[in-house]
Scaffold this motif. Structure first.
Motif, PDB file in Angstrom:
ATOM      1  N   ASP A 157     110.242 -69.030  25.861  1.00  0.00           N
ATOM      2  CA  ASP A 157     110.420 -67.705  25.063  1.00  0.00           C
ATOM      3  C   ASP A 157     109.668 -66.421  25.972  1.00  0.00           C
ATOM      4  O   ASP A 157     110.601 -65.446  26.088  1.00  0.00           O
ATOM      5  CB  ASP A 157     109.690 -67.620  23.897  1.00  0.00           C
ATOM      6  N   ASP A 158     108.616 -66.866  26.721  1.00  0.00           N
ATOM      7  CA  ASP A 158     108.111 -65.621  27.593  1.00  0.00           C
ATOM      8  C   ASP A 158     108.959 -65.542  28.726  1.00  0.00           C
ATOM      9  O   ASP A 158     109.068 -64.587  29.023  1.00  0.00           O
ATOM     10  CB  ASP A 158     106.539 -66.127  27.824  1.00  0.00           C
ATOM     11  N   LEU A 159     109.356 -66.532  29.350  1.00  0.00           N
ATOM     12  CA  LEU A 159     110.267 -66.567  30.592  1.00  0.00           C
ATOM     13  C   LEU A 159     111.413 -65.859  30.097  1.00  0.00           C
ATOM     14  O   LEU A 159     112.130 -64.991  31.011  1.00  0.00           O
ATOM     15  CB  LEU A 159     110.402 -68.005  31.126  1.00  0.00           C
ATOM     16  N   TYR A 160     111.964 -66.120  28.941  1.00  0.00           N
ATOM     17  CA  TYR A 160     113.363 -65.509  28.479  1.00  0.00           C
ATOM     18  C   TYR A 160     113.212 -63.831  28.432  1.00  0.00           C
ATOM     19  O   TYR A 160     114.121 -63.204  28.853  1.00  0.00           O
ATOM     20  CB  TYR A 160     113.847 -66.067  27.274  1.00  0.00           C
ATOM     21  N   LYS A 161     112.047 -63.419  27.881  1.00  0.00           N
ATOM     22  CA  LYS A 161     111.752 -62.308  27.552  1.00  0.00           C
ATOM     23  C   LYS A 161     111.453 -61.539  29.025  1.00  0.00           C
ATOM     24  O   LYS A 161     111.477 -60.281  28.947  1.00  0.00           O
ATOM     25  CB  LYS A 161     110.708 -61.870  26.725  1.00  0.00           C
ATOM     26  N   ASN A 162     110.938 -62.195  29.867  1.00  0.00           N
ATOM     27  CA  ASN A 162     110.382 -61.503  31.069  1.00  0.00           C
ATOM     28  C   ASN A 162     110.966 -61.625  32.353  1.00  0.00           C
ATOM     29  O   ASN A 162     110.487 -60.685  33.396  1.00  0.00           O
ATOM     30  CB  ASN A 162     108.836 -61.682  31.250  1.00  0.00           C
ATOM     31  N   HIS A 163     111.952 -62.540  32.513  1.00  0.00           N
ATOM     32  CA  HIS A 163     112.809 -62.877  33.618  1.00  0.00           C
ATOM     33  C   HIS A 163     114.103 -62.350  33.473  1.00  0.00           C
ATOM     34  O   HIS A 163     114.547 -63.346  33.030  1.00  0.00           O
ATOM     35  CB  HIS A 163     112.065 -64.059  34.309  1.00  0.00           C
ATOM     36  N   LEU A 164     114.707 -61.658  34.399  1.00  0.00           N
ATOM     37  CA  LEU A 164     115.920 -61.457  34.190  1.00  0.00           C
ATOM     38  C   LEU A 164     116.813 -62.597  34.602  1.00  0.00           C
ATOM     39  O   LEU A 164     117.828 -62.714  34.006  1.00  0.00           O
ATOM     40  CB  LEU A 164     116.495 -60.145  34.923  1.00  0.00           C
ATOM     41  N   MET A 211     116.958 -65.358  32.071  1.00  0.00           N
ATOM     42  CA  MET A 211     117.512 -64.828  30.704  1.00  0.00           C
ATOM     43  C   MET A 211     119.077 -65.067  31.139  1.00  0.00           C
ATOM     44  O   MET A 211     119.916 -65.525  30.369  1.00  0.00           O
ATOM     45  CB  MET A 211     117.129 -63.432  30.526  1.00  0.00           C
TER      46      MET A 211
END
Length: 123
Positions: free
Chosen positions: A23-30, A33
């Protein structure tokens, strides 16, 4: 055998952390995502994605049979994990949760680890 069971339980706890990490990777790394969105929509439109709802049903039936056959804490945990996976698949959708298939695969992997623990238990 007990060491292996404890190691598998630690792996399951690591899977819980993995959900938060994804979830953190999805929100912070384009880039992450974009890849997740592309492959999630690709899986959703495939034949596999349309039949994915059957997987937790089969897993809950397996868990129920094992809970009846092998009574114990591990079997109860297996049944609970199967129910959580089934609830996740029925309540949430790709449109509401962008990491839907990632969380589904993590829940399935957790179920399979617990299934391994139950199968290692002696009757």
């Amino acid at each position: 055998m007990k060491v292996l069971k404890y190691l598998l339980h630690l792996l399951q706890l690591g899977l819980i952390y993995l959900v938060y990490l994804m979830d953190d990777l999805y929100k912070n790394h384009l880039g992450f995502m974009r890849n997740v969105s592309f492959y999630s929509h690709k899986v959703d439109s495939s034949a596999f994605g349309s039949k994915l709802f059957l997987l937790p049903l089969v897993l809950v039936l397996i868990a129920l049979l094992l809970a009846i056959r092998k009574r114990g804490l591990e079997s109860s945990i297996l049944l609970i994990l199967g129910a959580i996976f089934l609830i996740w698949q029925t309540i949430f959708r790709l449109e509401t949760t962008p990491i839907y298939y990632l969380v589904s695969s993590i829940l399935c992997l957790g179920f399979l680890l617990q299934l391994l623990i139950v199968s290692l238990k002696r009757s």
